[in-house]
Enzyme design. Structure first.
Site, PDB file in Angstrom:
ATOM      1  N   ASN A 299      62.780  63.423  37.938  1.00 60.24           N
ATOM      2  CA  ASN A 299      63.191  62.122  38.463  1.00 60.24           C
ATOM      3  C   ASN A 299      62.110  61.098  38.132  1.00 60.24           C
ATOM      4  O   ASN A 299      61.106  61.435  37.491  1.00 60.24           O
ATOM      5  CB  ASN A 299      63.461  62.198  39.973  1.00 60.24           C
ATOM      6  CG  ASN A 299      62.241  62.674  40.734  1.00 60.24           C
ATOM      7  OD1 ASN A 299      61.200  62.033  40.718  1.00 60.24           O
ATOM      8  ND2 ASN A 299      62.375  63.822  41.403  1.00 60.24           N
TER       9      ASN A 299
ATOM     10  N   ASP B  88      66.030  68.875  43.720  1.00 63.29           N
ATOM     11  CA  ASP B  88      66.846  69.711  44.604  1.00 63.29           C
ATOM     12  C   ASP B  88      67.288  71.000  43.933  1.00 63.29           C
ATOM     13  O   ASP B  88      67.469  72.019  44.601  1.00 63.29           O
ATOM     14  CB  ASP B  88      68.074  68.930  45.079  1.00 63.29           C
ATOM     15  CG  ASP B  88      67.702  67.764  45.981  1.00 63.29           C
ATOM     16  OD1 ASP B  88      66.797  67.944  46.820  1.00 63.29           O
ATOM     17  OD2 ASP B  88      68.291  66.674  45.837  1.00 63.29           O
TER      18      ASP B  88
ATOM     19  N   LYS C 185      64.175  76.760  22.485  1.00 60.12           N
ATOM     20  CA  LYS C 185      64.881  75.493  22.564  1.00 60.12           C
ATOM     21  C   LYS C 185      66.367  75.711  22.331  1.00 60.12           C
ATOM     22  O   LYS C 185      66.780  76.389  21.375  1.00 60.12           O
ATOM     23  CB  LYS C 185      64.328  74.517  21.529  1.00 60.12           C
ATOM     24  CG  LYS C 185      65.035  73.163  21.530  1.00 60.12           C
ATOM     25  CD  LYS C 185      64.481  72.245  20.451  1.00 60.12           C
ATOM     26  CE  LYS C 185      65.268  70.935  20.412  1.00 60.12           C
ATOM     27  NZ  LYS C 185      64.784  70.036  19.346  1.00 60.12           N
TER      28      LYS C 185
ATOM     29  N   ASP D 238      63.274  74.205  50.038  1.00 53.68           N
ATOM     30  CA  ASP D 238      63.236  72.964  50.806  1.00 53.68           C
ATOM     31  C   ASP D 238      61.905  72.933  51.555  1.00 53.68           C
ATOM     32  O   ASP D 238      61.760  73.512  52.635  1.00 53.68           O
ATOM     33  CB  ASP D 238      64.411  72.902  51.780  1.00 53.68           C
ATOM     34  CG  ASP D 238      64.588  71.522  52.400  1.00 53.68           C
ATOM     35  OD1 ASP D 238      63.557  70.868  52.672  1.00 53.68           O
ATOM     36  OD2 ASP D 238      65.737  71.108  52.618  1.00 53.68           O
ATOM     37  N   ILE D 239      60.923  72.260  50.973  1.00 49.94           N
ATOM     38  CA  ILE D 239      59.563  72.285  51.524  1.00 49.94           C
ATOM     39  C   ILE D 239      59.519  71.613  52.889  1.00 49.94           C
ATOM     40  O   ILE D 239      58.903  72.116  53.831  1.00 49.94           O
ATOM     41  CB  ILE D 239      58.587  71.606  50.545  1.00 49.94           C
ATOM     42  CG1 ILE D 239      58.590  72.358  49.205  1.00 49.94           C
ATOM     43  CG2 ILE D 239      57.184  71.553  51.127  1.00 49.94           C
ATOM     44  CD1 ILE D 239      57.834  71.649  48.096  1.00 49.94           C
ATOM     45  N   LEU D 240      60.174  70.451  53.025  1.00 50.33           N
ATOM     46  CA  LEU D 240      60.153  69.716  54.283  1.00 50.33           C
ATOM     47  C   LEU D 240      60.792  70.524  55.403  1.00 50.33           C
ATOM     48  O   LEU D 240      60.228  70.648  56.505  1.00 50.33           O
ATOM     49  CB  LEU D 240      60.860  68.378  54.111  1.00 50.33           C
ATOM     50  CG  LEU D 240      61.004  67.506  55.355  1.00 50.33           C
ATOM     51  CD1 LEU D 240      59.640  67.163  55.946  1.00 50.33           C
ATOM     52  CD2 LEU D 240      61.792  66.226  55.032  1.00 50.33           C
TER      53      LEU D 240
ATOM     54  N   PHE E   8      59.959  61.938  53.399  1.00 44.23           N
ATOM     55  CA  PHE E   8      60.373  60.691  52.761  1.00 44.23           C
ATOM     56  C   PHE E   8      61.819  60.839  52.304  1.00 44.23           C
ATOM     57  O   PHE E   8      62.265  61.949  51.965  1.00 44.23           O
ATOM     58  CB  PHE E   8      59.484  60.385  51.555  1.00 44.23           C
ATOM     59  CG  PHE E   8      58.239  59.603  51.890  1.00 44.23           C
ATOM     60  CD1 PHE E   8      58.019  58.356  51.338  1.00 44.23           C
ATOM     61  CD2 PHE E   8      57.288  60.123  52.753  1.00 44.23           C
ATOM     62  CE1 PHE E   8      56.866  57.628  51.643  1.00 44.23           C
ATOM     63  CE2 PHE E   8      56.138  59.422  53.060  1.00 44.23           C
ATOM     64  CZ  PHE E   8      55.932  58.162  52.497  1.00 44.23           C
TER      65      PHE E   8
ATOM     66  N   LYS F  68      69.064  62.946  57.614  1.00 45.60           N
ATOM     67  CA  LYS F  68      68.037  63.826  57.058  1.00 45.60           C
ATOM     68  C   LYS F  68      67.052  64.249  58.139  1.00 45.60           C
ATOM     69  O   LYS F  68      66.611  65.404  58.172  1.00 45.60           O
ATOM     70  CB  LYS F  68      67.307  63.118  55.917  1.00 45.60           C
ATOM     71  CG  LYS F  68      66.303  64.001  55.187  1.00 45.60           C
ATOM     72  CD  LYS F  68      65.763  63.309  53.930  1.00 45.60           C
ATOM     73  CE  LYS F  68      64.841  64.237  53.150  1.00 45.60           C
ATOM     74  NZ  LYS F  68      64.367  63.628  51.889  1.00 45.60           N
TER      75      LYS F  68
ATOM     76  N   LYS G  26      66.641  68.207  58.689  1.00 47.31           N
ATOM     77  CA  LYS G  26      65.397  68.870  58.303  1.00 47.31           C
ATOM     78  C   LYS G  26      64.578  69.326  59.502  1.00 47.31           C
ATOM     79  O   LYS G  26      63.780  70.256  59.389  1.00 47.31           O
ATOM     80  CB  LYS G  26      64.535  67.921  57.461  1.00 47.31           C
ATOM     81  CG  LYS G  26      65.233  67.373  56.222  1.00 47.31           C
ATOM     82  CD  LYS G  26      65.403  68.424  55.154  1.00 47.31           C
ATOM     83  CE  LYS G  26      65.956  67.792  53.871  1.00 47.31           C
ATOM     84  NZ  LYS G  26      66.104  68.759  52.787  1.00 47.31           N
TER      85      LYS G  26
END
Length: 406
Positions: A210, A278, A288, A307-309, A326, A340, A344
């Site tokens: 991202n 995600d 390749k 999912d770390i949070l 965040f 969220k 979470k």
């Protein structure tokens, strides 16, 4: 302030004579001063005059056999509470901003783990030059403090910004630093911050990612460190420099980041500012992936990343007392942030609009507009620089730590 010690770097410029007055004022307040006099600085003030005022040897030679046998540049930079560069010439600022280390002054500044205060002094055209502005921006992003310069008549006959701040102004900034250091609200607390994107490989040359730059997370790590926290920054691939005074762990994938966070525990506070991918490809190709001329599009099978949070928030043992996430949203920013927060199980969500609206385009930019979403309500902040957002958020974290006795 008999237990306070400053390392003063005196650069080459007509303003070097002011450094003598600064030393005198510091010594009057019981602050110990050691001085590094650059070769150019010695053209304006003598080692004898500096030594007479500091009451100590003056340092200048990177390759002094007696000093360097004891790793003098390391000891000099770390025995002090604060490094002060006055005058900070355009040359010294450029060396600092770009990590050069070709003399004792620049080597000591690069080797330090302490805060640095610079008092720029140069011709107005040099001060306004794009290169100097670029270097100043980099230095402030690195956590370097700045006092001055002032407007006034130049030795060269021009008028404008570039005069070094007066000794009493520099002294005031030094005393303010010590006052703040004496009341560092996050002393003794360990804070984990995640920052930047993650890269999830598709094949050896492609990945899912991202647009996160890491600017906000890195600025927050630096702000928390300035408040006394021991900060572990777990950073995905970014071009941002590692913040001064922060332990930075570099990772690539979401799984790498999750493991690094786990290894960094225990912590009093965790701030998940990273934009973690995600999903990842279920099975990275060893070579390749090539077009075969048939027009067939390869199928990528995706699996969910850790999912770390949520993992931090739901820990039965060793959960940080304050867990902050965040949320980068493109629509219904506050609504999605509320959802969220509940999903979470964290304590706060810092939400921002990264879409293309009036507050969008946040990823990679220097500004941010955030909403602090908690169980008690929503606090919306005006558009601020990411450094200002970081400072305000760090202060809010420090206040919560104090109120909850975390």
């Amino acid at each position: 302030m008999a237990d306070k010690h400053i390392l003063l770097v005196i650069g080459g410029g007509i303003a070097a004579y002011k450094s003598l007055e600064l030393i005198r004022r510091l010594r009057e307040r019981g602050i110990g001063v050691r001085a590094i006099l650059t070769r150019a600085g010695s053209e304006f003030v003598t080692p004898l005059s500096v030594s007479a005022l500091t009451g100590d040897k003056v340092y200048g030679d990177l390759f002094s056999l007696t000093d360097e046998a004891e790793m003098g540049h390391i000891e000099l930079s770390r025995a002090a509470d604060l490094l002060v560069v006055a005058p900070a010439t355009a040359d010294l600022m450029a060396k600092m901003a770009n990590g050069h280390a070709d003399d004792l002054a620049s080597t000591a500044l690069l080797a330090t783990d302490k805060r640095v205060l610079i008092a720029p002094a140069m011709n107005v055209r040099m001060w306004e030059h794009a290169a100097t502005r670029r270097n100043l921006k980099q230095l402030t992003a690195d956590g370097v403090m700045v006092v001055g310069p002032n407007d006034g008549d130049m030795a060269c006959g021009e008028y404008g910004p570039g005069r070094m701040a007066e000794p009493h102004e520099i002294l005031g900034r030094i005393l303010a630093f010590y006052e703040g250091e004496a009341n560092r609200p996050l002393d003794g607390r360990h804070v984990i911050v995640t920052s930047g994107p993650t890269h999830e490989p598709i094949d050896p040359v492609r990945y899912i990612a991202n647009r996160s730059s890491g600017k906000q997370g890195h600025a927050l790590a630096a702000a928390l460190a300035r408040l006394g926290a021991r900060v572990t920054l777990v950073s995905g691939p970014v071009t941002e420099p590692d913040p001064t005074g922060v332990q930075t762990i570099h990772v690539e994938t979401a799984r790498d980041m999750a493991q690094a966070v786990e290894d960094a525990l225990p912590a009093s506070v965790a701030v998940c500012a990273a934009a973690v991918a995600d999903w990842r490809v279920d099975g990275e190709a060893g070579q390749k992936i090539k077009k075969d001329g048939s027009g067939a599009v390869p199928t990528l099978s995706l699996v969910e990343n850790p999912d770390i949070l949520a993992s931090l928030s739901r820990r039965n043992q060793g959960r940080p007392a304050l867990v902050i996430g965040f949320a980068a949203e493109t629509e219904k920013v506050v609504d999605h942030a509320r959802a969220k927060l509940a999903r979470k199980g964290c304590d706060w969500i810092v939400a921002n609009d990264v879409g293309s609206g009036p507050d969008g385009g946040v990823m990679g930019s220097t500004d941010n507009t955030v909403h602090i979403v908690t169980g008690e309500g929503i606090e919306s902040w005006p558009k601020l620089s990411k450094i200002e957002v970081a400072a305000r958020l760090a202060a809010r974290i420090a206040l919560t730590v104090k109120e909850r006795n975390i």
